[in-house]
Design a protein around this motif. Structure first.
Motif, PDB file in Angstrom:
ATOM      1  N   TRP A  88       0.937  -1.466   0.227  1.00  0.00           N
ATOM      2  CA  TRP A  88       0.108  -0.048   0.126  1.00  0.00           C
ATOM      3  C   TRP A  88       0.834   1.081  -0.054  1.00  0.00           C
ATOM      4  CZ3 TRP A  88       1.458   2.516   4.340  1.00  0.00           C
ATOM      5  CH2 TRP A  88       1.921   1.735   5.385  1.00  0.00           C
ATOM      6  N   GLN A  89       2.299   1.191   0.391  1.00  0.00           N
ATOM      7  CA  GLN A  89       2.921   2.392   0.260  1.00  0.00           C
ATOM      8  C   GLN A  89       3.273   2.919  -0.890  1.00  0.00           C
ATOM      9  OE1 GLN A  89       5.841   0.234   2.819  1.00  0.00           O
ATOM     10  NE2 GLN A  89       5.495   1.664   4.495  1.00  0.00           N
ATOM     11  N   MET A  90       3.130   1.905  -1.984  1.00  0.00           N
ATOM     12  CA  MET A  90       3.458   2.427  -3.434  1.00  0.00           C
ATOM     13  C   MET A  90       2.219   2.754  -4.130  1.00  0.00           C
ATOM     14  SD  MET A  90       5.992  -0.766  -3.934  1.00  0.00           S
ATOM     15  CE  MET A  90       6.193  -0.329  -5.690  1.00  0.00           C
ATOM     16  N   ALA A  91       1.249   2.847  -3.763  1.00  0.00           N
ATOM     17  CA  ALA A  91      -0.090   2.980  -4.528  1.00  0.00           C
ATOM     18  C   ALA A  91      -0.782   4.251  -3.938  1.00  0.00           C
ATOM     19  CB  ALA A  91      -0.774   1.988  -4.759  1.00  0.00           C
ATOM     20  N   GLY A  92      -1.500   5.353  -4.925  1.00  0.00           N
ATOM     21  CA  GLY A  92      -2.263   6.175  -4.419  1.00  0.00           C
ATOM     22  C   GLY A  92      -1.932   6.900  -3.235  1.00  0.00           C
ATOM     23  N   VAL A  93      -3.266   7.409  -2.307  1.00  0.00           N
ATOM     24  CA  VAL A  93      -2.905   7.984  -0.810  1.00  0.00           C
ATOM     25  C   VAL A  93      -2.425   6.845  -0.274  1.00  0.00           C
ATOM     26  CG1 VAL A  93      -4.249   8.935   0.739  1.00  0.00           C
ATOM     27  CG2 VAL A  93      -4.646   9.459  -1.401  1.00  0.00           C
ATOM     28  N   THR A  94      -1.408   7.154   0.380  1.00  0.00           N
ATOM     29  CA  THR A  94      -0.587   5.984   1.264  1.00  0.00           C
ATOM     30  C   THR A  94      -1.414   5.939   2.525  1.00  0.00           C
ATOM     31  OG1 THR A  94       0.873   7.555   2.226  1.00  0.00           O
ATOM     32  CG2 THR A  94       1.681   6.368  -0.006  1.00  0.00           C
ATOM     33  N   GLU A  95      -1.324   4.746   3.381  1.00  0.00           N
ATOM     34  CA  GLU A  95      -1.915   4.637   4.634  1.00  0.00           C
ATOM     35  C   GLU A  95      -1.169   5.881   5.496  1.00  0.00           C
ATOM     36  OE1 GLU A  95      -2.472   1.070   7.939  1.00  0.00           O
ATOM     37  OE2 GLU A  95      -2.734   0.716   5.686  1.00  0.00           O
ATOM     38  N   ASN A  96       0.185   6.108   5.576  1.00  0.00           N
ATOM     39  CA  ASN A  96       0.561   6.878   6.474  1.00  0.00           C
ATOM     40  C   ASN A  96       0.063   8.241   5.943  1.00  0.00           C
ATOM     41  OD1 ASN A  96       2.465   4.825   7.239  1.00  0.00           O
ATOM     42  ND2 ASN A  96       4.307   6.198   6.834  1.00  0.00           N
ATOM     43  N   GLY A  97      -0.150   8.654   4.904  1.00  0.00           N
ATOM     44  CA  GLY A  97      -0.776   9.980   4.438  1.00  0.00           C
ATOM     45  C   GLY A  97      -2.137  10.157   4.902  1.00  0.00           C
ATOM     46  N   LEU A  98      -2.934   9.137   4.991  1.00  0.00           N
ATOM     47  CA  LEU A  98      -4.279   9.073   5.285  1.00  0.00           C
ATOM     48  C   LEU A  98      -3.984   9.202   7.066  1.00  0.00           C
ATOM     49  CD1 LEU A  98      -7.400   8.567   5.002  1.00  0.00           C
ATOM     50  CD2 LEU A  98      -7.116   6.230   5.358  1.00  0.00           C
ATOM     51  N   TYR A  99      -3.277   8.572   7.833  1.00  0.00           N
ATOM     52  CA  TYR A  99      -3.090   9.011   9.011  1.00  0.00           C
ATOM     53  C   TYR A  99      -2.938  10.435   9.321  1.00  0.00           C
ATOM     54  CZ  TYR A  99      -3.505   4.134  10.650  1.00  0.00           C
ATOM     55  OH  TYR A  99      -3.822   2.935  10.996  1.00  0.00           O
ATOM     56  N   HIS A 100      -2.045  11.049   8.631  1.00  0.00           N
ATOM     57  CA  HIS A 100      -1.813  12.358   8.918  1.00  0.00           C
ATOM     58  C   HIS A 100      -3.171  13.298   8.540  1.00  0.00           C
ATOM     59  CE1 HIS A 100       2.225  12.109  10.465  1.00  0.00           C
ATOM     60  NE2 HIS A 100       2.454  10.902   9.446  1.00  0.00           N
TER      61      HIS A 100
END
Length: 305
Positions: free
Chosen positions: A111-123
């Motif tokens: 998931w870190q390589m595609a679209g809105v990342t999970e890290n990004g969603l958390y922020h």
């Protein structure tokens, strides 16, 4: 971005989570051939980061004061094999964090390589929860604790709860009390590495009922390393803690897996809960989707679009 540049960027993003702690960066048998030389050149002689091949991990941990281990693994299964064979027992009290090149479903990019990342969603959610009253972040199926660490740092003073999947890691080769991905102690150790363990509480859901006495004003529920059955059980048990604006993160909402798919259990729960509806907040990763919980108005179907 080249393949090696992407890998180095992933590792750097993980080391930032750990602050100034001395970190040992390791490869597995699967990743050593392709990335070993690159990591050696990058981290040789560094003051707080050092590279070791999989067979060098034990002697390094015996003589050097590393506070955490980052493991570059080809997949979830590759990381599990590393933990079982390369990590000495005396190092079990240190955070062991995976940097995965592939996600848990075979052949799909992490998931870190595609679209809105999970890290990004958390922020993004870190900003969103500031519009809500002080509340609680819950993670169902916390796995090895990495996303809990990200969430804890992104969401400020939110209370943290790790909720154990009542149905366990069904369909996974990682089972039993020795599984490094299911250990409550491992989750706590990861957070301790980021000085966050004091905020963490662990709750078990047994037989469909949860100890929800403290789980009020829930702002975010993340369904991560959890079965579809676990999603439905947790939704039913936590429902009384949901408020207007609670966010539901379903990491495998679009997954077709009969075990881990999360769309069907969400639909079942909504059909059982006509007073609530959900609206789309953001899609993330290859099969994740987040929703905002709303009170259902007259005539509202309550089902997601």
């Amino acid at each position: 971005m080249s393949d090696t540049s992407h890998v180095l960027a992933l590792i750097e993003s993980h080391t930032r989570l750990l602050g100034d702690q001395p970190v040992l960066i390791a490869t597995t048998e699967e990743t050593e051939t392709r990335y070993g030389d690159t990591l050696y050149r990058r981290y040789a002689g560094k003051e707080r980061s050092h590279y070791a091949e999989f067979h060098e991990v034990e002697p390094c941990l015996e003589v050097l004061p590393y506070q955490a281990v980052l493991v570059l693994a080809g997949s979830h299964q590759d990381f599990v094999r590393f933990c079982r064979t390369a990590v000495p027992r005396h190092a079990a009290d240190r955070p062991i964090l995976p940097v995965l090149l592939r996600g848990p479903e075979t052949g799909v990019a992490d998931w870190q390589m595609a679209g809105v990342t999970e890290n990004g969603l958390y922020h993004l959610l870190g900003q969103y929860v500031q519009t809500l009253p002080q509340g609680t972040y819950c993670e169902v199926g916390a796995g090895y604790g990495r996303s809990l660490t990200v969430a804890a740092q992104a969401m400020g003073s939110q209370r943290l709860y790790a909720i154990v999947d009542p149905h366990g890691p069904e369909g996974s080769e990682c089972t039993g009390p020795d599984c490094p991905l299911m250990s409550e102690a491992v989750i706590s150790h990861h957070l301790r590495g980021a000085d966050l363990s004091a905020r963490l509480r662990t709750v078990r859901i047994e037989g469909g009922a949860a100890d929800v006495s403290a789980l009020r004003s829930i702002t975010v529920v993340a369904f991560n390393d959890v079965t579809g059955r676990g999603v439905l059980t947790a939704l039913r048990a936590l429902r009384s803690g949901f408020a207007e604006g609670t966010v539901l993160m379903l990491r495998r909402y679009f997954s077709a897996s009969s075990v881990y798919g999360m769309r069907a259990p969400l639909m079942t729960w909504l059909a059982e809960t006509p007073d609530l509806a959900v609206e789309t907040y953001r899609e993330y990763g290859p099969y994740g989707k987040a929703f905002v919980v709303r009170r259902a108005g007259p005539g509202a179907a309550g089902l997601p679009d």
